[in-house]
Design an enzyme around this catalytic site. Structure first.
Site, PDB file in Angstrom:
ATOM      1  N   HIS A  49       0.853  -1.204   0.000  1.00  0.00           N
ATOM      2  CA  HIS A  49       0.000   0.000   0.000  1.00  0.00           C
ATOM      3  C   HIS A  49       0.875   1.236   0.000  1.00  0.00           C
ATOM      4  O   HIS A  49       0.888   2.019   0.949  1.00  0.00           O
ATOM      5  CB  HIS A  49      -0.930  -0.007   1.220  1.00  0.00           C
ATOM      6  CG  HIS A  49      -1.945  -1.114   1.184  1.00  0.00           C
ATOM      7  ND1 HIS A  49      -2.973  -1.159   0.267  1.00  0.00           N
ATOM      8  CD2 HIS A  49      -2.081  -2.233   1.924  1.00  0.00           C
ATOM      9  CE1 HIS A  49      -3.703  -2.243   0.451  1.00  0.00           C
ATOM     10  NE2 HIS A  49      -3.190  -2.923   1.467  1.00  0.00           N
ATOM     11  N   GLU A 152      -4.270 -12.131   7.937  1.00  0.00           N
ATOM     12  CA  GLU A 152      -5.160 -10.974   7.742  1.00  0.00           C
ATOM     13  C   GLU A 152      -6.448 -11.361   7.018  1.00  0.00           C
ATOM     14  O   GLU A 152      -7.014 -10.572   6.255  1.00  0.00           O
ATOM     15  CB  GLU A 152      -4.449  -9.853   7.000  1.00  0.00           C
ATOM     16  CG  GLU A 152      -3.679 -10.249   5.781  1.00  0.00           C
ATOM     17  CD  GLU A 152      -2.893  -9.081   5.197  1.00  0.00           C
ATOM     18  OE1 GLU A 152      -3.047  -7.939   5.658  1.00  0.00           O
ATOM     19  OE2 GLU A 152      -2.134  -9.303   4.251  1.00  0.00           O
TER      20      GLU A 152
HETATM   21  O1  LIG Z   1      -4.344  -5.193   6.884  1.00  0.00           O
HETATM   22  C1  LIG Z   1      -3.634  -4.355   7.470  1.00  0.00           C
HETATM   23  O2  LIG Z   1      -4.027  -3.595   8.370  1.00  0.00           O
HETATM   24  C2  LIG Z   1      -2.195  -4.313   7.097  1.00  0.00           C
HETATM   25  O3  LIG Z   1      -1.671  -5.247   6.505  1.00  0.00           O
HETATM   26  C3  LIG Z   1      -1.476  -3.027   7.382  1.00  0.00           C
HETATM   27  C4  LIG Z   1      -1.923  -2.024   6.343  1.00  0.00           C
HETATM   28  O4  LIG Z   1      -1.826  -2.585   5.061  1.00  0.00           O
HETATM   29  C5  LIG Z   1      -1.012  -0.797   6.383  1.00  0.00           C
HETATM   30  O5  LIG Z   1      -1.050  -0.173   5.137  1.00  0.00           O
HETATM   31  C6  LIG Z   1      -1.456   0.210   7.398  1.00  0.00           C
HETATM   32  O6  LIG Z   1      -2.700   0.703   7.080  1.00  0.00           O
END
Ligand SMILES: O=C(O)C(=O)C[C@H](O)[C@@H](O)CO
Length: 263
Positions: A49, A152
């Site tokens: 990201h 996740e």
């Molecule tokens: O799902 C999440 O939370 C992460 O893996 C961290 C985010 O991707 C990171 O960009 C913080 O917002």
């Protein structure tokens, strides 16, 4: 004779020591150096990201060599050739996103190991072995490579015991935003169901002698996650810190200015 610097983060996590870090997405060696000076134990260079690419990661790695911390790189996805490129570049702590099975975890481990223990392509000279100056790099690299898998999603949680128990997986890292979305609570990482799930994971990791990390959204989160047994705790992100501080400063000063506008 150049030697391979020990991966202090990997050692600390196996010794179950708390390691505090920050998520870096601004994709600049300049801004990453500013936060490196704070004294974090680790910094994650995010490639999922963020506008980070191989060259911005390389310049950040080169700069971070002067700091006593472990750079981690969160790849945009698992791809054995991406793993090869970043390990060759000198990345020693890899975070692979959204791992949902022990089979995936096993493939990830193989991609970090040289034949016959794995499938990592072999180069004679690369930044990781300081272009051949670390004579026994191929034989000793594995010891300093830290392979972390992101949990996740609901399937990843369901398979977490098998994932974290996979040989060669050194730890896990929870992505609370994606986890909440996967559980049906988009944008609600603090929903009680999501928090219950987050609270349940450290004990599973500890059963395998491994540590787990998470990215906190506030200091209250940091304290709660540490109490729950999280060891690699992200205190936030560089972009989050900048946006929040900028907004707060302007809001406070705007308010003050408006109070004096009528003078
Ligand atoms: O799902 C999440 O939370 C992460 O893996 C961290 C985010 O991707 C990171 O960009 C913080 O917002």
């Amino acid at each position: 004779m150049t030697t391979l610097k020990p991966n202090a983060l990997k050692a600390a996590l196996y010794n179950r020591k708390i390691q505090l870090g920050l998520w870096c997405a601004l994709s600049s060696s300049y801004s990453t150096e500013i936060v490196a000076g704070s004294g974090y134990d680790w910094l994650t260079l995010d490639m999922e990201h963020s506008p980070n690419d191989m060259h911005t990661v390389l310049t950040q790695l080169q700069m971070l060599g002067a700091y006593n911390l472990e750079p981690a790189v969160r790849l945009v996805k698992f791809d054995k050739d991406l793993v090869k490129q970043y390990l060759d570049m000198g990345v020693r702590t890899l975070i692979l996103p959204n791992v949902e099975s022990a089979a995936q975890a096993g493939e990830i481990v193989l991609s970090t190991r040289y034949p016959h223990r794995g499938v990592r392509g072999v180069a004679g000279q690369q930044r990781a072995n300081r272009w051949g100056r670390i004579a026994n790099y191929a034989q000793t690299a594995d010891e300093q490579i830290c392979v972390l898998v992101q949990i996740e999603s609901a399937p990843g949680v369901n398979q977490f015991d098998a994932i974290i128990g996979t040989e060669g997986i050194d730890g896990a890292f929870v992505g609370p935003n994606d986890l909440a979305a996967s559980m049906g609570f988009l944008g609600q990482q603090h929903h009680s169901d999501v928090q219950k799930t987050i609270q349940s994971l450290p004990a599973v990791a500890a059963k395998h002698g491994k540590s787990i990390g998470i990215l906190a959204a506030s200091e209250a989160d940091v304290q709660r996650y540490i109490e729950w047994g999280y060891k690699m705790v992200g205190l936030g992100s560089d972009q989050g810190l900048l946006a929040k501080a900028s907004d707060t400063l302007l809001s406070n000063c705007r308010q003050f200015a408006q109070q004096h506008a009528r003078e």
